[in-house]
Write an enzyme that holds these catalytic residues in place. Structure first.
Site, PDB file in Angstrom:
ATOM      1  N   ARG A  91       1.016  -1.258   0.001  1.00 39.14           N
ATOM      2  CA  ARG A  91      -0.023   0.066  -0.113  1.00 39.14           C
ATOM      3  C   ARG A  91       0.929   1.207   0.095  1.00 39.14           C
ATOM      4  O   ARG A  91       0.430   2.184   0.302  1.00 39.14           O
ATOM      5  CB  ARG A  91      -0.971   0.076   0.959  1.00 39.14           C
ATOM      6  CG  ARG A  91      -1.945  -1.135   1.124  1.00 39.14           C
ATOM      7  CD  ARG A  91      -2.784  -0.913  -0.119  1.00 39.14           C
ATOM      8  NE  ARG A  91      -4.266  -1.451   0.208  1.00 39.14           N
ATOM      9  CZ  ARG A  91      -4.983  -1.865  -0.748  1.00 39.14           C
ATOM     10  NH1 ARG A  91      -4.599  -1.782  -1.899  1.00 39.14           N
ATOM     11  NH2 ARG A  91      -6.096  -2.268  -0.505  1.00 39.14           N
ATOM     12  N   GLY A 110       1.959   2.933  -2.821  1.00 36.74           N
ATOM     13  CA  GLY A 110       1.735   3.676  -3.941  1.00 36.74           C
ATOM     14  C   GLY A 110       2.326   3.128  -5.085  1.00 36.74           C
ATOM     15  O   GLY A 110       2.528   4.043  -6.176  1.00 36.74           O
ATOM     16  N   HIS A 132      -7.261  -2.058  -9.074  1.00 36.79           N
ATOM     17  CA  HIS A 132      -6.185  -1.909 -10.168  1.00 36.79           C
ATOM     18  C   HIS A 132      -6.530  -1.770 -11.574  1.00 36.79           C
ATOM     19  O   HIS A 132      -5.919  -1.228 -12.346  1.00 36.79           O
ATOM     20  CB  HIS A 132      -5.059  -3.185 -10.042  1.00 36.79           C
ATOM     21  CG  HIS A 132      -4.049  -2.995  -9.050  1.00 36.79           C
ATOM     22  ND1 HIS A 132      -2.725  -2.807  -9.346  1.00 36.79           N
ATOM     23  CD2 HIS A 132      -4.153  -2.887  -7.883  1.00 36.79           C
ATOM     24  CE1 HIS A 132      -2.044  -2.716  -8.084  1.00 36.79           C
ATOM     25  NE2 HIS A 132      -2.907  -2.887  -7.017  1.00 36.79           N
TER      26      HIS A 132
END
Length: 164
Positions: free
Chosen positions: A11, A13, A50
């Site tokens: 998580r 990024g 995603h």
């Protein structure tokens, strides 16, 4: 820059940053190395998030045969992720050979390629043998890919840091 490795924690990024590196490409081959599991709603939601982020002109291929795809001519490639590739291959007897094949393909490809992987060197030592084997296999593969990369970024809290 033809080969870029994007590292980061869960998580962090890293996937969004990796995608931004190919935003100018007219087409991208997106290699999704995660297996879908219809029985896991949370995993299905992650995959859907995603997919929703990707431009419509990107072509998604669900595969763990990353080396073969890198050996072909074609559009730029985004591999998401090396972490899930190692997870899928961890218990195979030929993991070392498959890792060698991946690194050789990464080194030899003429395609623009961005690979996403989790940075595992900052975590705790796993208590289980399987956890340590996974951490070691991924950490060593990350080192090999980074050594052959033209660029390496570490993403922390959504902020990319250029390492190479």
């Amino acid at each position: 820059m033809s080969r870029t490795l994007v590292l980061g924690g869960s998580r962090s990024g890293k996937s969004a940053f990796a995608e931004s590196l190919l935003a100018d490409a007219p087409a991208v081959a997106y290699l999704a190395t995660a297996a879908t599991d219809p029985g896991d709603a949370e995993w299905t939601a992650r995959i859907a998030a995603h997919q929703a982020r990707r431009p419509s002109h990107w072509h998604t291929m669900e595969t763990t045969d990353v080396a073969a795809e890198l050996g072909r001519e074609g559009d730029p490639v985004l591999i998401d992720s090396i972490t899930l590739w190692v997870s899928a291959a961890l218990d195979e007897p030929d993991l070392e050979r498959r890792s060698d094949d991946l690194v050789n393909a990464w080194t030899a490809t003429t395609r623009r390629v961005v690979a996403v992987s989790d940075e595992v060197g900052s975590g705790v030592v796993p208590a289980s043998d399987a956890g340590r084997r996974f951490r070691d296999a991924l950490g060593l593969l990350n080192q090999r890919l980074a050594a052959a990369a033209d660029g390496v970024h570490l993403v922390v809290a959504g902020l990319p840091l250029r390492l190479k």
